[in-house]
Write a protein that holds these residues in place. Sequence first.
Motif, PDB file in Angstrom:
ATOM      1  N   UNK A  25     -18.931 -34.501  17.086  1.00  0.00           N
ATOM      2  CA  UNK A  25     -18.698 -33.841  15.796  1.00  0.00           C
ATOM      3  C   UNK A  25     -18.361 -34.839  14.691  1.00  0.00           C
ATOM      4  N   UNK A  26     -18.065 -36.077  15.038  1.00  0.00           N
ATOM      5  CA  UNK A  26     -17.784 -37.076  13.999  1.00  0.00           C
ATOM      6  C   UNK A  26     -19.066 -37.611  13.353  1.00  0.00           C
ATOM      7  N   UNK A  27     -20.217 -37.160  13.810  1.00  0.00           N
ATOM      8  CA  UNK A  27     -21.478 -37.654  13.258  1.00  0.00           C
ATOM      9  C   UNK A  27     -21.648 -37.281  11.792  1.00  0.00           C
ATOM     10  N   UNK A  28     -21.094 -36.151  11.387  1.00  0.00           N
ATOM     11  CA  UNK A  28     -21.220 -35.719   9.991  1.00  0.00           C
ATOM     12  C   UNK A  28     -19.996 -34.896   9.627  1.00  0.00           C
ATOM     13  N   UNK A  29     -19.096 -35.516   8.899  1.00  0.00           N
ATOM     14  CA  UNK A  29     -17.853 -34.835   8.531  1.00  0.00           C
ATOM     15  C   UNK A  29     -18.059 -33.759   7.480  1.00  0.00           C
ATOM     16  N   UNK A  30     -19.217 -33.698   6.879  1.00  0.00           N
ATOM     17  CA  UNK A  30     -19.442 -32.687   5.836  1.00  0.00           C
ATOM     18  C   UNK A  30     -20.014 -31.391   6.400  1.00  0.00           C
ATOM     19  N   UNK A  31     -20.354 -31.363   7.678  1.00  0.00           N
ATOM     20  CA  UNK A  31     -20.912 -30.144   8.255  1.00  0.00           C
ATOM     21  C   UNK A  31     -19.826 -29.098   8.425  1.00  0.00           C
ATOM     22  N   UNK A  32     -20.188 -27.818   8.437  1.00  0.00           N
ATOM     23  CA  UNK A  32     -19.183 -26.769   8.668  1.00  0.00           C
ATOM     24  C   UNK A  32     -18.522 -26.956  10.028  1.00  0.00           C
ATOM     25  N   UNK A  33     -17.244 -26.655  10.079  1.00  0.00           N
ATOM     26  CA  UNK A  33     -16.487 -26.771  11.323  1.00  0.00           C
ATOM     27  C   UNK A  33     -15.820 -25.429  11.627  1.00  0.00           C
ATOM     28  N   UNK A  34     -15.650 -25.092  12.904  1.00  0.00           N
ATOM     29  CA  UNK A  34     -14.961 -23.843  13.252  1.00  0.00           C
ATOM     30  C   UNK A  34     -13.512 -23.879  12.774  1.00  0.00           C
ATOM     31  N   UNK A  35     -13.139 -22.943  11.961  1.00  0.00           N
ATOM     32  CA  UNK A  35     -11.819 -22.975  11.322  1.00  0.00           C
ATOM     33  C   UNK A  35     -10.682 -22.750  12.304  1.00  0.00           C
ATOM     34  N   UNK A  36     -10.999 -22.213  13.485  1.00  0.00           N
ATOM     35  CA  UNK A  36      -9.943 -21.928  14.452  1.00  0.00           C
ATOM     36  C   UNK A  36      -9.814 -23.004  15.531  1.00  0.00           C
ATOM     37  N   UNK A  94     -27.807 -45.790  -0.933  1.00  0.00           N
ATOM     38  CA  UNK A  94     -27.463 -45.124   0.316  1.00  0.00           C
ATOM     39  C   UNK A  94     -25.987 -44.781   0.396  1.00  0.00           C
ATOM     40  N   UNK A  95     -25.148 -45.731   0.039  1.00  0.00           N
ATOM     41  CA  UNK A  95     -23.709 -45.504   0.049  1.00  0.00           C
ATOM     42  C   UNK A  95     -23.334 -44.455  -0.995  1.00  0.00           C
ATOM     43  N   UNK A  96     -23.959 -44.521  -2.166  1.00  0.00           N
ATOM     44  CA  UNK A  96     -23.661 -43.553  -3.215  1.00  0.00           C
ATOM     45  C   UNK A  96     -23.997 -42.135  -2.754  1.00  0.00           C
ATOM     46  N   UNK A  97     -25.097 -41.992  -2.027  1.00  0.00           N
ATOM     47  CA  UNK A  97     -25.508 -40.675  -1.531  1.00  0.00           C
ATOM     48  C   UNK A  97     -24.482 -40.125  -0.549  1.00  0.00           C
ATOM     49  N   UNK A  98     -23.983 -40.996   0.340  1.00  0.00           N
ATOM     50  CA  UNK A  98     -22.967 -40.573   1.305  1.00  0.00           C
ATOM     51  C   UNK A  98     -21.697 -40.129   0.596  1.00  0.00           C
ATOM     52  N   UNK A  99     -21.249 -40.911  -0.382  1.00  0.00           N
ATOM     53  CA  UNK A  99     -20.026 -40.580  -1.114  1.00  0.00           C
ATOM     54  C   UNK A  99     -20.183 -39.282  -1.890  1.00  0.00           C
ATOM     55  N   UNK A 100     -21.336 -39.117  -2.532  1.00  0.00           N
ATOM     56  CA  UNK A 100     -21.574 -37.897  -3.314  1.00  0.00           C
ATOM     57  C   UNK A 100     -21.608 -36.666  -2.414  1.00  0.00           C
ATOM     58  N   UNK A 101     -22.179 -36.808  -1.217  1.00  0.00           N
ATOM     59  CA  UNK A 101     -22.214 -35.689  -0.268  1.00  0.00           C
ATOM     60  C   UNK A 101     -20.803 -35.287   0.130  1.00  0.00           C
ATOM     61  N   UNK A 102     -19.937 -36.283   0.325  1.00  0.00           N
ATOM     62  CA  UNK A 102     -18.548 -35.974   0.657  1.00  0.00           C
ATOM     63  C   UNK A 102     -17.854 -35.250  -0.492  1.00  0.00           C
ATOM     64  N   UNK A 103     -18.067 -35.756  -1.698  1.00  0.00           N
ATOM     65  CA  UNK A 103     -17.434 -35.130  -2.854  1.00  0.00           C
ATOM     66  C   UNK A 103     -17.899 -33.694  -3.063  1.00  0.00           C
ATOM     67  N   UNK A 104     -19.107 -33.395  -2.634  1.00  0.00           N
ATOM     68  CA  UNK A 104     -19.663 -32.056  -2.825  1.00  0.00           C
ATOM     69  C   UNK A 104     -19.135 -31.041  -1.822  1.00  0.00           C
ATOM     70  N   UNK A 105     -18.469 -31.487  -0.764  1.00  0.00           N
ATOM     71  CA  UNK A 105     -17.937 -30.553   0.219  1.00  0.00           C
ATOM     72  C   UNK A 105     -16.745 -29.798  -0.368  1.00  0.00           C
ATOM     73  N   UNK A 106     -16.605 -28.528  -0.025  1.00  0.00           N
ATOM     74  CA  UNK A 106     -15.476 -27.754  -0.564  1.00  0.00           C
ATOM     75  C   UNK A 106     -14.122 -28.342  -0.193  1.00  0.00           C
ATOM     76  N   UNK A 107     -14.025 -28.895   1.011  1.00  0.00           N
ATOM     77  CA  UNK A 107     -12.762 -29.503   1.450  1.00  0.00           C
ATOM     78  C   UNK A 107     -13.077 -30.671   2.371  1.00  0.00           C
ATOM     79  N   UNK A 108     -12.547 -31.840   2.045  1.00  0.00           N
ATOM     80  CA  UNK A 108     -12.701 -32.996   2.925  1.00  0.00           C
ATOM     81  C   UNK A 108     -11.807 -32.866   4.147  1.00  0.00           C
ATOM     82  N   UNK A 109     -10.601 -32.351   3.939  1.00  0.00           N
ATOM     83  CA  UNK A 109      -9.614 -32.215   5.008  1.00  0.00           C
ATOM     84  C   UNK A 109      -9.392 -30.741   5.300  1.00  0.00           C
ATOM     85  N   UNK A 110      -9.389 -30.393   6.591  1.00  0.00           N
ATOM     86  CA  UNK A 110      -9.373 -28.978   6.981  1.00  0.00           C
ATOM     87  C   UNK A 110      -8.010 -28.517   7.488  1.00  0.00           C
ATOM     88  N   UNK A 111      -7.126 -29.448   7.863  1.00  0.00           N
ATOM     89  CA  UNK A 111      -5.780 -29.042   8.271  1.00  0.00           C
ATOM     90  C   UNK A 111      -4.907 -28.911   7.025  1.00  0.00           C
TER      91      UNK A 111
END
Length: 216
Positions: free
Chosen positions: A117-128, A172-189
């Motif tokens: 699951x660490x392959x893509x931190x921007x993917x949806x994760x099970x909230x529970x 490439x790095x800019x694309x990765x950073x922008x994808x992270x910024x576009x996520x609703x929440x970087x941290x889920x806890x």
Amino acid sequence: MSVFLPDMAARWHSLTAPLLADTARREAVFQELIAAYEGPARHYHTLQHLDSLLTHLAAAPLHDAVVVQLAVWFHDMVYQSLRSDNEARSADRARAFLQETTLEPARQQRVAFLIERTADHTQPQPSDDNDLLWFLDADLSILGAPEEAYWEYARQVRREYHLVPDLLYRPGRRKVLAKMLATPALFRTLALHAALEVPARRNLAAEIAAWDRGGL
């Protein structure tokens, strides 16, 4: 020798001794892990990163701390910057070791699942899935570090991609950073979201601006 090594050895054997009685085999795998994390191509994905995750998770309210800690140890065992299958290969290395232990098969698969699951931190994760969310948040915690530490991280990652010229690395790095910024929440806890979300977004935006100006 890394300043982390003596403490890391104690942590490893404390974690794995109940699962594998063969001290020599445990030590051999520990040395394989150390050789991986201290490899010459590593600048960020090192023993310091491993220590940071273990420290973050030591006080976390985990349901299965043994599984999460095993996932931490193996999650970057394979790291080659120009490959896209590092997480899958790291999970395979974890499975291979755990098959030698008394850890139940379902928990062995759980370790591999967390790593994958660490392959893509921007993917949806099970909230529970509390343990997964803590593990992923700890892995991303550097993003919310104080500014000086964040810039050191950014430079370390760049060194891990030293074979990639700026002409290709920058977009490439800019694309990765922008994808992270576009996520609703970087941290889920709740705890790490409250502590790190705002500084992480500030750091990411600052690095994007730096690349837009030409580099770090």
